[in-house]
Enzyme design. Structure first.
Site, PDB file in Angstrom:
ATOM      1  N   LYS A  35     -17.158   2.177   7.332  1.00 62.54           N
ATOM      2  CA  LYS A  35     -16.777   3.682   6.904  1.00 62.54           C
ATOM      3  C   LYS A  35     -17.754   4.390   7.297  1.00 62.54           C
ATOM      4  CE  LYS A  35     -13.478   2.355   3.791  1.00 62.54           C
ATOM      5  NZ  LYS A  35     -12.021   2.881   3.831  1.00 62.54           N
ATOM      6  N   PHE A  47      -9.711  -6.476  -0.855  1.00 63.29           N
ATOM      7  CA  PHE A  47      -9.060  -5.706   0.218  1.00 63.29           C
ATOM      8  C   PHE A  47     -10.165  -5.979   1.352  1.00 63.29           C
ATOM      9  CE2 PHE A  47      -8.435  -2.361   3.445  1.00 63.29           C
ATOM     10  CZ  PHE A  47      -7.011  -2.724   3.738  1.00 63.29           C
ATOM     11  N   ASP A  76     -18.670  -7.968   1.251  1.00 66.15           N
ATOM     12  CA  ASP A  76     -18.037  -7.061   1.888  1.00 66.15           C
ATOM     13  C   ASP A  76     -18.526  -5.638   1.293  1.00 66.15           C
ATOM     14  OD1 ASP A  76     -16.511  -5.088   2.911  1.00 66.15           O
ATOM     15  OD2 ASP A  76     -14.542  -6.313   2.665  1.00 66.15           O
TER      16      ASP A  76
HETATM   17  C1  LIG Z   1     -13.677  -3.415   1.126  1.00 67.18           C
HETATM   18  C2  LIG Z   1     -13.073  -3.086   2.459  1.00 67.18           C
HETATM   19  N1  LIG Z   1     -13.420  -4.034   3.320  1.00 67.18           N
HETATM   20  C3  LIG Z   1     -12.620  -3.783   4.650  1.00 67.18           C
HETATM   21  C4  LIG Z   1     -12.129  -2.619   4.858  1.00 67.18           C
HETATM   22  C5  LIG Z   1     -11.309  -2.575   6.107  1.00 67.18           C
HETATM   23  O1  LIG Z   1     -12.155  -1.509   6.831  1.00 67.18           O
HETATM   24  P1  LIG Z   1     -11.326  -0.607   7.968  1.00 67.18           P
HETATM   25  O2  LIG Z   1     -10.283   0.065   7.528  1.00 67.18           O
HETATM   26  O3  LIG Z   1     -12.350  -0.123   8.825  1.00 67.18           O
HETATM   27  O4  LIG Z   1     -10.770  -1.867   9.189  1.00 67.18           O
HETATM   28  C6  LIG Z   1     -11.707  -1.546   3.894  1.00 67.18           C
HETATM   29  C7  LIG Z   1     -11.070  -0.396   4.205  1.00 67.18           C
HETATM   30  O5  LIG Z   1     -10.731   0.378   3.354  1.00 67.18           O
HETATM   31  C8  LIG Z   1     -12.490  -2.121   2.711  1.00 67.18           C
HETATM   32  O6  LIG Z   1     -12.341  -1.013   1.624  1.00 67.18           O
END
Ligand SMILES: Cc1ncc(COP(=O)(O)O)c(C=O)c1O
Length: 309
Positions: free
Chosen positions: A264, A150, A235
């Site tokens: 976050k 994700f 990520d």
């Molecule tokens: C691992 C990861 N990458 C990217 C994102 C996307 O972040 P945002 O919701 O701030 O756009 C999330 C969101 O939960 C995430 O858990």
């Protein structure tokens, strides 16, 4: 549960009215729980009836300092009186301070701030393509990502979020994305070619079920990225900010990324994301090639860091 009195005009709105307004006027992208938040304090959140709950959710991994941390509020109030917004067209004291702090922690040398996690991923994808182009590889455009990952909801991030429920309604997605179906060294080796400009992975898959990548997988990922001159993009939006005991989850693996994404709880509730990278990678983006109006363009970007907690 304890109760508390708060003199807040918001409390005069009945839950039914709040629900009716939201149901009528908001896009129904989230299925809300029947819970009406009033305010928070420390690790507790209060509903409109004044009932107190211990909050295990903390936003969605956002409120790292709890609610209404006194130092955060002090900085917010003071800064609010001085300057709410400062564009990226000018210098301002705080961005550099926060960037230095992140650089010191990560061992990277450059930071690009964003408004969200998905935007940090978008920036990383663009940097990967720009880096390949700068090295004279116009055809080196393929991006590798993992099944069940994700990475966010904007089109680039969605294209590497290999989960049917998120992708299906929005196809066609970004071309030149290849998904590694198995988290095994042999599947990864098979996926790499000269055309790969980046591999994007979460060191611990969050949405995918809190699944840490095997150490040999991440170590092989590093070796393959180096061999093929591709960028290893980690990520850490879900796994970073100290949630695993080290600031970044990759620090448990002894693996060095080329780019890292954060968001976050980076600003303890204020929407802030970041891409961190080594100068040789970061400098492949030239002035004007990437940007955002609000990306860290609010002066208290250094909030949690400015004051020692
Ligand atoms: C691992 C990861 N990458 C990217 C994102 C996307 O972040 P945002 O919701 O701030 O756009 C999330 C969101 O939960 C995430 O858990």
């Amino acid at each position: 549960m304890q109760t508390t009195e708060v003199n807040d005009p918001y409390l005069r709105i009945e839950p039914a009215e709040i629900k009716a307004l939201e149901d009528k006027y908001l896009f129904s992208t989230y299925a809300r729980s029947d819970f009406y938040v009033s305010h928070g304090s420390g690790a507790h959140v209060y509903d409109l009836a004044g009932r107190r709950y211990l909050d295990f959710l903390s936003g969605i991994a956002v409120n790292s300092l709890g609610y209404s941390h006194p130092r955060l509020i002090r900085v917010l109030l003071a800064q609010g009186k001085k300057l709410i917004h400062c564009s990226n067209l000018y210098y301002h004291a705080y961005q550099g301070m926060l960037a230095k702090k992140l650089a010191d922690i990560s061992g990277m040398s450059k930071v690009f701030f964003t408004n969200s996690g998905t935007e940090a991923i978008e920036a990383a994808l663009k940097i990967a393509r720009a880096y390949a182009r700068l090295n004279g590889c116009e055809t080196k455009s393929a991006i590798l990502a993992l099944k069940n990952a994700f990475h966010g909801r904007t089109f680039g991030a969605l294209s590497i979020t290999a989960q049917e429920k998120y992708q299906a309604p929005f196809r066609p997605l970004l071309p030149d994305v290849d998904i590694v179906e198995d988290v095994t060294v042999s599947a990864l080796e098979k996926a790499f070619t000269d055309r790969v400009c980046a591999l994007v992975v979460e060191p611990i898959q969050g949405e995918g079920g809190v699944v840490p990548l095997p150490a040999d997988f991440l170590q092989t990922a590093r070796l393959l990225c180096t061999r093929y001159n591709a960028l290893l993009v980690l990520d850490e939006i879900q796994s970073g900010m100290g949630r695993t005991g080290k600031f970044f989850a990759y620090q448990h693996y002894g693996v060095e990324p080329d780019l890292v994404t954060l968001a976050k709880s980076l600003a303890a509730g204020y929407p802030l994301g970041a891409v961190l990278g080594h100068a040789r990678v970061a400098e492949s983006l030239k002035p004007g090639e990437h940007g955002t109006t609000f990306g860290a363009a609010l002066s208290p970007a250094g909030w949690p860091w400015k004051c020692s907690m």
